[in-house]
Scaffold this active site. Structure first.
Site, PDB file in Angstrom:
ATOM      1  N   LYS A  45      -0.931   6.629   2.647  1.00 61.57           N
ATOM      2  CA  LYS A  45      -0.400   5.665   3.532  1.00 61.57           C
ATOM      3  C   LYS A  45       0.695   6.290   3.902  1.00 61.57           C
ATOM      4  O   LYS A  45       1.658   7.073   3.036  1.00 61.57           O
ATOM      5  CB  LYS A  45      -0.187   4.518   3.613  1.00 61.57           C
ATOM      6  CG  LYS A  45       0.699   3.569   4.659  1.00 61.57           C
ATOM      7  CD  LYS A  45       0.594   2.076   3.766  1.00 61.57           C
ATOM      8  CE  LYS A  45       1.291   0.797   4.992  1.00 61.57           C
ATOM      9  NZ  LYS A  45       1.672  -0.491   4.263  1.00 61.57           N
ATOM     10  N   SER A  58      -0.553  -4.199   7.319  1.00 66.36           N
ATOM     11  CA  SER A  58       0.210  -2.912   7.590  1.00 66.36           C
ATOM     12  C   SER A  58      -0.361  -1.550   7.261  1.00 66.36           C
ATOM     13  O   SER A  58      -0.039  -0.140   8.223  1.00 66.36           O
ATOM     14  CB  SER A  58       1.448  -2.440   7.285  1.00 66.36           C
ATOM     15  OG  SER A  58       1.400  -2.894   5.808  1.00 66.36           O
ATOM     16  N   SER A  74      -0.599  -6.358   3.390  1.00 68.48           N
ATOM     17  CA  SER A  74      -1.495  -5.481   3.804  1.00 68.48           C
ATOM     18  C   SER A  74      -1.821  -4.190   3.579  1.00 68.48           C
ATOM     19  O   SER A  74      -2.689  -3.283   3.830  1.00 68.48           O
ATOM     20  CB  SER A  74      -0.463  -4.387   4.028  1.00 68.48           C
ATOM     21  OG  SER A  74       0.535  -5.256   5.037  1.00 68.48           O
TER      22      SER A  74
END
Ligand code: GLN
Length: 488
Positions: A89, A164, A188
């Site tokens: 990420k 997210s 997330s």
């Protein structure tokens, strides 16, 4: 290299297990460099449709793959993730390559160091393919807040992948990486894992170093793995977990062999089902899928019993006060001087700060900074921030009380399956409220795993969240394995 599942118009594909891939590399059947090249080919074909990768780190990946191949050729003992292609990420910094946190603010930022989790993955032989799209500064539940465009859900490209860590979840679902790292502040990792039909792990707070994680809300932020199966996720967690002198909040507790723990089976474990997670607002198909998962646990020899977590109803407001308060402080550093984008419209110092922040941050990030600054301001601090901290304490105590009588607690990861792109962007409050099942564990600091648990009639994945007490990741993995094995 993989078996296709899902309907022809999807990109869903299951990678081989990490153990099988590693064995192939060790035996000389697969070259790590070829494996990485194969993944880059698939990424080139499919990424334009899904928008999962923001940036590829090819040179670094291929150098690492060649190193692993040289070791394998010499017959050297291989580390646990030797040659395994992974994605990370974009909130985790990588030395010398773009690390944007999904924000325009950090466009062009090339950090001078690696996040500890990244260092540990590479030391374990992993090949990092690139950096994955996410909501800006990890603020969101749909990936629609990324400054670089939304990620699409591989199961249905009209739908969001969750957020997210949407890129991290979609990359695994579409087999654009064998596994990935995400971050979870209020859900997330767990919510997008559920939306994309993959496994996602929320480690206990402090279990994985936050060094090099671009901060959102420091008392809640955690780094964790996402993978196509529970055992792979457990293997990855064992690699990235552990004390780090660069993160004073990281735990010195010894790291367990989580994959071996997950092999132990779930028989005899006591599973709590909290009524508060099965009430108003829960989609009927999600409920039905989770009930099947619970029945499967019973069939596997677990003892299922009700537990009560009445403070759950205060969790969303408490989370959105604490997370935004900490975010408003953390994001003060992006002033166009020390970090980040600088507006060319800079007649005065004050104008430079304000234009830089106005042009560099997206709407959701600004909303959070405003909310957080308000909650912390003189005269409001006691009413909002302090009160939220008290609720947080009560929630944590309530979980500890429940874990005195059960080994794990199971809930849906989200009250709804993946929704359509644009469906909730006009109503931030509705988006916040859907975080109800994940923010509780975030506030309490406990650990959890999302595991795929069936699909809706429309073929969308449903995720079950398995929660366990602090540092009981092994127990959460055992329960998740049992749900996975049931093949719901
Ligand atoms: N969806 C939650 C939020 O928007 C959680 C985000 C996260 O865990 N990073 O704050």
């Amino acid at each position: 290299m993989a078996s296709a599942v899902g309907t022809p118009e999807t990109y869903v594909e299951k990678p081989e297990t990490l153990a099988a891939l590693r064995a192939g590399i060790a035996a000389g059947r697969t070259r790590a460099a070829d494996l990485a090249a194969g993944y880059y080919e698939r990424i080139e074909k499919i990424n334009p449709r899904l928008n999962v990768y923001l940036n590829l780190t090819k040179e670094r990946a291929l150098a690492q793959a060649e190193r692993i191949d040289a070791m394998a050729a010499k017959g050297d003992p291989l580390p646990p993730l030797a040659g395994i292609p992974l994605g990370v990420k974009d909130v985790l910094v990588t030395q010398g390559s773009p690390s944007t946190a999904g924000s325009r603010m950090l466009e062009g930022y090339h950090p001078p160091y690696d996040a500890t989790a990244v260092t540990k993955l590479e030391a374990a032989g992993a090949v990092i393919l690139g950096k994955l799209n996410c909501d800006e500064f990890a603020m969101g539940s749909s990936n629609e807040n990324s400054a670089y465009g939304p990620v699409r859900n591989p199961w249905d490209t009209e739908r969001v992948p969750g957020g997210s860590s949407g890129g991290s979840a979609a990359a695994v679902a579409a087999n654009l990486a064998v596994a990935t790292l995400g971050s979870d502040t209020g859900g997330s990792i767990r919510q997008p894992a559920g939306f994309c039909g993959v496994v996602g792990v929320l480690p206990t707070y402090g279990r994985v170093s936050r060094y090099g994680l671009i901060a959102f809300a420091s008392s809640l932020d955690r780094v964790g793995p996402l993978a196509a199966n529970v055992r792979d996720a457990a293997t990855l967690l064992a690699v990235i977990a552990g004390h780090d002198p660069c993160d004073a909040t990281s735990s010195p507790a010894p790291v367990e062999d989580y994959a071996a723990e997950s092999d132990k089976g779930a028989e005899g474990l006591r599973i709590g089902v909290p009524a508060e997670y099965f009430g108003e607002g829960l989609d009927a198909e999600v409920r039905a899928a989770i009930e099947k998962g619970i029945a499967a646990l019973e069939a596997a020899g677990c003892v299922v019993k009700p537990v009560s977590l009445p403070h759950t109803r205060y969790a969303v407001p408490a989370y959105y006060l604490i997370a935004t308060a900490e975010a408003s402080a953390n994001l003060a550093r992006f002033d166009g001087v020390r970090y980040g984008y600088r507006s060319p419209r800079s007649e005065t110092l004050a104008a430079m700060y304000s234009h830089s922040r106005d042009e560099g941050f997206g709407a959701e990030v600004k909303r959070r900074i405003l909310l957080g600054a308000y909650a912390l301001s003189a005269g409001y601090y006691d009413a909002y921030y302090l009160k939220a901290q008290k609720v947080r304490r009560l929630l944590a105590e309530e979980f500890l009380g429940a874990f005195a009588g059960v080994d794990a607690i199971v809930t849906p990861a989200s009250p709804i399956p993946a929704f359509k792109l644009g469906e909730k962007t006009g109503d931030p409050l509705a988006m916040y409220l859907a975080d109800i099942y994940t923010v509780t564990a975030s506030l309490a600091g406990i650990c959890g795993v999302t595991v795929p648990c069936g699909t809706t009639k429309a073929g969308l994945p449903v995720g079950m969240q398995v929660l366990a007490a602090h540092l009981k990741e092994g127990t959460a993995f055992r329960v998740a394995r049992a749900v996975e094995a049931a093949g719901i």
